[in-house]
Structure formats: C-alpha cells, structure tokens
Design an enzyme around this catalytic site. Structure first.
Site, PDB file in Angstrom:
ATOM      1  N   ASP A  58      -4.891  -4.174  -6.246  1.00  0.00           N
ATOM      2  CA  ASP A  58      -5.787  -4.503  -5.053  1.00  0.00           C
ATOM      3  C   ASP A  58      -4.840  -5.303  -4.120  1.00  0.00           C
ATOM      4  OD1 ASP A  58      -7.131  -4.906  -2.949  1.00  0.00           O
ATOM      5  OD2 ASP A  58      -8.971  -5.142  -4.243  1.00  0.00           O
TER       6      ASP A  58
ATOM      7  N   ASP B 274       1.990  -1.041   5.031  1.00  0.00           N
ATOM      8  CA  ASP B 274       1.604  -0.017   5.794  1.00  0.00           C
ATOM      9  C   ASP B 274       0.240   0.558   5.366  1.00  0.00           C
ATOM     10  OD1 ASP B 274       2.343   2.349   7.006  1.00  0.00           O
ATOM     11  OD2 ASP B 274       2.677   3.686   5.271  1.00  0.00           O
TER      12      ASP B 274
ATOM     13  N   CYS C 159       0.630  -1.144  -0.040  1.00  0.00           N
ATOM     14  CA  CYS C 159       0.251   0.275   0.064  1.00  0.00           C
ATOM     15  C   CYS C 159       0.993   1.320  -0.008  1.00  0.00           C
ATOM     16  CB  CYS C 159      -0.903   0.164   1.336  1.00  0.00           C
ATOM     17  SG  CYS C 159      -1.979  -1.400   1.366  1.00  0.00           S
TER      18      CYS C 159
ATOM     19  N   CYS D  76      -0.438   4.376  11.176  1.00  0.00           N
ATOM     20  CA  CYS D  76      -0.327   5.611  11.702  1.00  0.00           C
ATOM     21  C   CYS D  76      -1.433   5.868  12.654  1.00  0.00           C
ATOM     22  CB  CYS D  76       0.109   6.574  10.871  1.00  0.00           C
ATOM     23  SG  CYS D  76      -1.337   7.076   9.793  1.00  0.00           S
TER      24      CYS D  76
HETATM   25  C1  LIG Z   1      -0.870   4.411   5.005  1.00  0.00           C
HETATM   26  S1  LIG Z   1      -1.055   4.845   3.431  1.00  0.00           S
HETATM   27  C2  LIG Z   1       0.606   4.475   2.978  1.00  0.00           C
HETATM   28  C3  LIG Z   1       1.637   5.464   3.038  1.00  0.00           C
HETATM   29  C4  LIG Z   1       2.637   5.050   2.264  1.00  0.00           C
HETATM   30  N1  LIG Z   1       3.170   3.563   2.671  1.00  0.00           N
HETATM   31  C5  LIG Z   1       4.178   5.933   2.559  1.00  0.00           C
HETATM   32  O1  LIG Z   1       4.734   5.784   3.325  1.00  0.00           O
HETATM   33  O2  LIG Z   1       4.089   6.905   1.511  1.00  0.00           O
HETATM   34  C6  LIG Z   1      -2.178   3.590   2.798  1.00  0.00           C
HETATM   35  C7  LIG Z   1      -2.429   3.557   1.487  1.00  0.00           C
HETATM   36  O3  LIG Z   1      -3.216   2.263   1.189  1.00  0.00           O
HETATM   37  C8  LIG Z   1      -4.062   2.579   0.023  1.00  0.00           C
HETATM   38  N2  LIG Z   1      -4.877   1.380   0.021  1.00  0.00           N
HETATM   39  C9  LIG Z   1      -6.084   1.410   0.550  1.00  0.00           C
HETATM   40  N3  LIG Z   1      -6.954   0.088   0.210  1.00  0.00           N
HETATM   41  C10 LIG Z   1      -5.876  -0.555  -0.509  1.00  0.00           C
HETATM   42  C11 LIG Z   1      -5.876  -1.792  -1.394  1.00  0.00           C
HETATM   43  N4  LIG Z   1      -6.790  -2.698  -1.317  1.00  0.00           N
HETATM   44  N5  LIG Z   1      -4.845  -2.157  -1.785  1.00  0.00           N
HETATM   45  C12 LIG Z   1      -3.907  -1.447  -1.990  1.00  0.00           C
HETATM   46  N6  LIG Z   1      -3.554  -0.231  -1.537  1.00  0.00           N
HETATM   47  C13 LIG Z   1      -4.671   0.062  -0.968  1.00  0.00           C
HETATM   48  C14 LIG Z   1      -4.524   3.804   0.381  1.00  0.00           C
HETATM   49  O4  LIG Z   1      -4.980   4.652  -1.021  1.00  0.00           O
HETATM   50  C15 LIG Z   1      -3.301   4.655   0.767  1.00  0.00           C
HETATM   51  O5  LIG Z   1      -2.386   5.192  -0.199  1.00  0.00           O
END
Ligand SMILES: C[S@@+](CC[C@H](N)C(=O)[O-])C[C@H]1O[C@@H](n2cnc3c(N)ncnc32)[C@H](O)[C@@H]1O
Length: 368
Positions: A242, A259, A195, A312
């Site tokens: 996904d 994350d 993610c 977070c």
């Molecule tokens: C906490 S943020 C990640 C921050 C990133 N790791 C960083 O340090 O820059 C979580 C991310 O998960 C994504 N997300 C949500 N559901 C998801 C899914 N089913 N598959 C992949 N990514 C997903 C969101 O769009 C978001 O960008």
C-alpha cells in the site's frame, strides 16, 4: 452459422450496460471466443467502443422518434444502429438492415422505422454535452479547467487512441513514455514506482540500467506487473504494497515516481465506459488519496533526490493544487515531450500531440 460482428458487439454492449463490465476487458474476451476475421474483429471493437462513448448522443438521435421508453434490449439495438448511421459512416441500408435483424422479434418493425428516420434527419443538438456525448459535469468541469480548449479535448477523446509501441514491444501512450523519461533514472540508481500497474513506466525506467522497485496495491494488478516484467525480462522487483504506508526506509531512493490513481479525465478515449462510471464526488476521494500517497512518496526520496508526480487527468485539484512537499522545491526546466507550462508543472492536452492528457510535476528534495 457463425455470429456476425454486429451480434458480437451487441453482446458486449449488453455486458457493459447491464453488468457493468469494462469495455476494454469485455471486447477482447468476446473476440477470443469467436472465429471472426481481423477486419470483423476491428469492426466489433469500433462498434462497441464507439457506441459506448457516443451513448448519450445516440440516445438523443433516437429519442426524437420514440414516444415511450423502449425495453433495454431494444434501446441497445437502437443505439448500435444510430452509432453506425451518425458516427461510423456505415451505409444506411447496411446499418439499418443488419441491425434491425438483431432486435427482439416483437420490436423489429419499430426499430426499423426509427432507424430509417435517424438515417434521414439533420440533427439539431440541444447542447454541447449531448452532442459530444459526455455527462454534463465532465463538460462543465473541463470547460472550467481548459476554457476554449475544452471542446477540442472532448472531441479528441471521442476518437480511438493510436497504438504506439516501444522498441521493446510494449504498447504505451507517448505521454506516458515522456513521464517515464522525465524521471531521468540512471544506471545503478535505486528508483521506486509507487503505483506501478500495469508496469509500463517501471519497465521503461529499468531499460536504462536503473534498479527499479515496482509497488502496487491490488493483488491481480501486482500479477499484471510481474507478467509484463517477465515478458520484457526487465530488471524490476515487484512488491505488493500500500503506497500510503510503504514498507521501505525513509530516504532510500534516488528517484520516486508517483503515477497516482486519478479520475482519468485526460485518458477517456482509452476507456470508453469511464465517462459514465466516474462521479464528480469521486474526485474528492482521489485528491485525499493522492495527498497521502504524495506524503509517503516524498518521505522515501533521499536528500538531493527527485520526486515525480503524474496523473492522466487535466484537473488542477488532482495535480498542481497539491502543495509542494515539505523540504522539496519544484524543478522548472522543460521536460522532453509536447508539454505546456502549467503552474508548478507541465500539462499536455489530448489534442496537442494525439496522446492521453496528462500532468507532470517534478520536485527535488533539498540536500539537507
Ligand atoms: C495510474 S495507475 C499506474 C500506471 C502505471 N504507472 C503505468 O504506467 O503502467 C495507478 C495505479 O495505482 C494503484 N493504486 C491505487 N491505490 C494504491 C495504493 N494505495 N498503493 C499502491 N498502488 C495503488 C492502482 O491499482 C493503479 O494500478
């Protein structure tokens, strides 16, 4: 005449309150369209972020002198004025005079009278949640999770986050940097960031010579990762996927970072409007999504490889309450950073070292 900093701030507040705009997008967009100088730009940011965070407290300050509910534009000006008087240290004559001028003509006299009284009162707060300006449920929840330390966490999240910049120029919270370090990605290894947007941890992990794949669900967020990867010239392959059904074969990565999307209750200082947006029931949905992502992430780790889970937020439900994935064991040695031991994982509170609040858990896949 050019628009004043307070007028620009008021326009941002209107977008946030009426249109549901995100403060961290609305402010830069508004500033781009003005010719304000650096100092005024900083003032706009502080007014919008501060008034948004302290909305509940500002309303309480004002409501002592209000008999019937003012219309929305008048309420907004009152909040902006109360914030300057009670929290921004702006001199009363400037805070009142300059702010009253922004009120709708028909309510200027009223706004002037109320703000003058706000400038003079010693406030007696009815309760903690009003004083610290959070919804009741967040205060209750963090008191349950953190006990005596909840107050300091809530207070710290009412202050702006310090800007910390990595050697490569990327701006990233220090606790996020510790999470990327805890993955321990080594040269030549295959590492997945499931993610990834906006790509802070992917690019940090690639800096040491690992081959990083950055997965992300949202199309716009994938583009954001790609633009950061391009800007930093990082060795990261960006994939739109996904994370609950990732397009990779089982056991193919040396290390996987999850994350996970979370309530963000440890990073509220970064998103001033988030506390008014999140609902307690959202946490239940997030826990379900996190479990599914955790299962999928675990499947991609090779035998002997590492799975790192981070969020977070500060809640157990979104972190240590997730069961250890089958075939994995918890890694117990202390990671670098100001982490405190927290059951199977590690947690940092916002007041510990002026970072976002975060939880980190590391699992090693058994060799066979
Ligand atoms: C906490 S943020 C990640 C921050 C990133 N790791 C960083 O340090 O820059 C979580 C991310 O998960 C994504 N997300 C949500 N559901 C998801 C899914 N089913 N598959 C992949 N990514 C997903 C969101 O769009 C978001 O960008």
């Amino acid at each position: 005449m050019a628009e004043s900093a307070r007028a620009v701030a008021l326009r941002c507040l209107q977008r946030i309150e009426d249109e549901g705009a995100y403060a961290n997008l609305a402010v830069p967009a508004a500033l781009d369209a003005t010719g304000l100088e650096t100092r005024d730009r900083a003032f706009v940011t502080e007014l919008v972020y501060g008034t948004t965070r302290m909305r509940r407290a500002c309303d309480a300050l004002v409501d002592r002198f209000v008999v019937s509910e003012p219309d929305a534009p008048t309420r907004r000006v009152l909040r902006l004025g109360a914030y300057q008087l009670a929290f921004a240290g702006v001199a009363a004559h400037a805070a009142v005079g300059e702010t009253v001028a922004l009120a709708p003509k028909r309510t200027r006299g009223f706004v002037n009278a109320v703000l003058r009284k706000v400038a003079r009162i010693e406030m007696v707060w009815p309760d903690r949640a009003t004083e610290l300006s959070y919804p009741d449920w967040i205060v209750e929840r963090l008191q349950r999770e953190l006990g005596d330390e909840a107050d300091a966490a809530l207070r710290r999240m009412n202050l702006p986050a310090p800007v910390t910049v990595r050697d490569d120029g990327y701006t990233q919270d220090r606790a996020s940097q510790w999470v990327a370090e805890a993955v321990g990605a080594e040269r030549g290894e295959r590492v997945l960031d499931l993610c990834a947007a906006p790509g802070g941890k992917s690019t940090a992990m690639a800096a040491g010579g690992a081959w990083v794949v950055a997965g992300e669900l949202g199309a716009a967020r994938v583009r954001l990762v790609q633009s950061n990867v391009d800007r930093l010239d990082a060795d990261v392959d960006v994939v739109r996927a996904d994370g609950t059904s990732p397009p990779f074969a089982s056991g193919t990565f040396d290390r996987v970072l999850l994350d996970a999307p979370c309530s963000g209750l440890g990073a509220l200082r970064r998103r001033p409007d988030a506390r008014w947006r999140i609902r307690p029931e959202d946490l239940d949905d997030l826990v379900v999504l996190q479990s599914r992502l955790l299962r999928a992430a675990a499947d991609l780790v090779r035998p002997g490889g590492l799975l790192v889970y981070s969020v977070c937020t500060l809640t157990a439900a979104e972190s240590i309450d997730h069961p250890v994935p089958d075939g994995f064991e918890v890694v117990t040695d202390r990671p670098d950073g100001a982490w405190r031991e927290y059951a199977s994982g590690w947690r940092v509170l916002p007041q510990d070292d002026d970072t976002d609040g975060m939880v980190l858990i590391r699992y090693r896949r058994r060799a066979s």
